[in-house]
Design a protein around this motif. Structure first.
Motif, PDB file in Angstrom:
ATOM      1  N   ASP A 135       0.809  -1.219   0.000  1.00  0.00           N
ATOM      2  CA  ASP A 135       0.000   0.000   0.000  1.00  0.00           C
ATOM      3  C   ASP A 135       0.842   1.269   0.000  1.00  0.00           C
ATOM      4  O   ASP A 135       0.301   2.374  -0.113  1.00  0.00           O
ATOM      5  N   LYS A 136       2.176   1.130   0.114  1.00  0.00           N
ATOM      6  CA  LYS A 136       3.052   2.301   0.057  1.00  0.00           C
ATOM      7  C   LYS A 136       3.549   2.576  -1.362  1.00  0.00           C
ATOM      8  O   LYS A 136       4.214   3.578  -1.603  1.00  0.00           O
ATOM      9  N   LEU A 137       3.215   1.683  -2.264  1.00  0.00           N
ATOM     10  CA  LEU A 137       3.703   1.767  -3.635  1.00  0.00           C
ATOM     11  C   LEU A 137       2.670   2.467  -4.513  1.00  0.00           C
ATOM     12  O   LEU A 137       1.492   2.091  -4.520  1.00  0.00           O
ATOM     13  N   ARG A 138       3.104   3.476  -5.244  1.00  0.00           N
ATOM     14  CA  ARG A 138       2.215   4.137  -6.198  1.00  0.00           C
ATOM     15  C   ARG A 138       2.206   3.327  -7.489  1.00  0.00           C
ATOM     16  O   ARG A 138       3.234   3.179  -8.146  1.00  0.00           O
ATOM     17  N   ILE A 139       1.046   2.815  -7.828  1.00  0.00           N
ATOM     18  CA  ILE A 139       0.916   1.974  -9.017  1.00  0.00           C
ATOM     19  C   ILE A 139       0.101   2.721 -10.063  1.00  0.00           C
ATOM     20  O   ILE A 139      -1.022   3.131  -9.803  1.00  0.00           O
ATOM     21  N   ILE A 140       0.695   2.899 -11.229  1.00  0.00           N
ATOM     22  CA  ILE A 140      -0.017   3.525 -12.341  1.00  0.00           C
ATOM     23  C   ILE A 140      -0.541   2.401 -13.229  1.00  0.00           C
ATOM     24  O   ILE A 140       0.217   1.723 -13.918  1.00  0.00           O
ATOM     25  N   ARG A 141      -1.845   2.219 -13.203  1.00  0.00           N
ATOM     26  CA  ARG A 141      -2.481   1.124 -13.929  1.00  0.00           C
ATOM     27  C   ARG A 141      -2.918   1.624 -15.299  1.00  0.00           C
ATOM     28  O   ARG A 141      -3.811   2.469 -15.393  1.00  0.00           O
ATOM     29  N   THR A 142      -2.313   1.082 -16.326  1.00  0.00           N
ATOM     30  CA  THR A 142      -2.568   1.577 -17.678  1.00  0.00           C
ATOM     31  C   THR A 142      -3.434   0.637 -18.509  1.00  0.00           C
ATOM     32  O   THR A 142      -3.589   0.837 -19.710  1.00  0.00           O
ATOM     33  N   PHE A 143      -4.015  -0.383 -17.858  1.00  0.00           N
ATOM     34  CA  PHE A 143      -4.906  -1.316 -18.552  1.00  0.00           C
ATOM     35  C   PHE A 143      -6.186  -1.551 -17.760  1.00  0.00           C
ATOM     36  O   PHE A 143      -6.804  -2.589 -17.892  1.00  0.00           O
ATOM     37  N   GLU A 144      -6.585  -0.578 -16.934  1.00  0.00           N
ATOM     38  CA  GLU A 144      -7.722  -0.771 -16.038  1.00  0.00           C
ATOM     39  C   GLU A 144      -9.042  -0.787 -16.814  1.00  0.00           C
ATOM     40  O   GLU A 144      -9.364   0.171 -17.520  1.00  0.00           O
ATOM     41  N   PRO A 145      -9.818  -1.867 -16.694  1.00  0.00           N
ATOM     42  CA  PRO A 145     -11.096  -1.953 -17.427  1.00  0.00           C
ATOM     43  C   PRO A 145     -12.054  -0.830 -17.015  1.00  0.00           C
ATOM     44  O   PRO A 145     -12.108  -0.428 -15.853  1.00  0.00           O
TER      45      PRO A 145
END
Length: 218
Positions: free
Chosen positions: A74-84
């Motif tokens: 939860d400390k990691l910033r995740i950029i989701r580029t395939f989010e439905p």
């Protein structure tokens, strides 16, 4: 036969590891997708101290399960580029933001025995991230992507990987879906738009290649 194949691929992968290392890539070898996940989580990521991550499309990467592992932090910033369900305009903006993450994960279309990474993209975000932007790039690649040289890599991609990638996206309309090979089409759904050939990693070790001793991906 299984032992023969294991010996054959072990020797061939070791040659690739040596030439990639000589070309300034940091190289790891994994026995299978689970082992690749262990290598990434236990051996690579602790030395990076990443605060942000994203990824490009890769069946091999998904097979490792490492993306699910990242989602637990939860400390990691995740950029989701395939989010439905996310509008296309937002997805493209996220892909632009993903070029500045600490770690970018992706696969590789072909790996030559001279230690070059060869990739072909539709949008270009994946090859752009490999070339420049993210502080670190982690590439997972199955042994079936190993080819003799750049010409063989391009042929593999055009006549095998690209048509299969088009087929796995329902609704796309490209001639290769019907013919099984590239015809240099003008389709609006054309996926063969941006080539990259990475001869060396700069700076040394920025690109980390995890070669998996199994046939994976397309």
């Amino acid at each position: 036969m299984t032992d023969l194949l294991h010996t054959y691929w072990t020797k061939r992968i070791e040659r690739c590891r040596a030439v990639l290392t000589n070309n300034n890539f940091e190289v790891f070898v994994a026995a299978d997708p689970a082992d690749a996940k262990r290598v990434i989580v236990d051996d690579i990521l602790p030395g990076i101290h990443a605060r942000s991550v994203s990824w490009g499309d890769s069946m091999t990467l998904h097979a490792t399960g490492v993306l699910e592992e990242l989602g637990k932090d939860d400390k990691l910033r995740i950029i989701r580029t395939f989010e439905p369900g996310v509008p296309r305009e937002e997805i493209i903006e996220r892909r632009r933001q993903a070029l500045l993450v600490d770690v970018f994960f992706t696969g590789c279309n072909a790996l030559t025995e001279s230690g070059r990474l060869v990739n072909l993209d539709m949008v270009g975000n994946r090859v752009a991230a490999i070339v420049f932007g993210p502080r670190h790039v982690i590439i997972t690649v199955g042994r079936n992507k190993i080819v003799a040289d750049v010409d063989a890599a391009m042929q593999r991609i055009k006549d095998y990987a690209a048509p299969l990638n088009a087929i796995r996206h329902p609704g796309w309309r490209t001639p290769c879906i019907q013919t099984g090979r590239c015809s240099d089409c003008r389709s609006p759904d054309r996926i063969c738009n941006v080539w990259s050939i990475t001869e060396k990693s700069y700076p040394r070790g920025r690109i980390k290649v995890v070669i998996i001793n199994q046939d994976l991906g397309l």
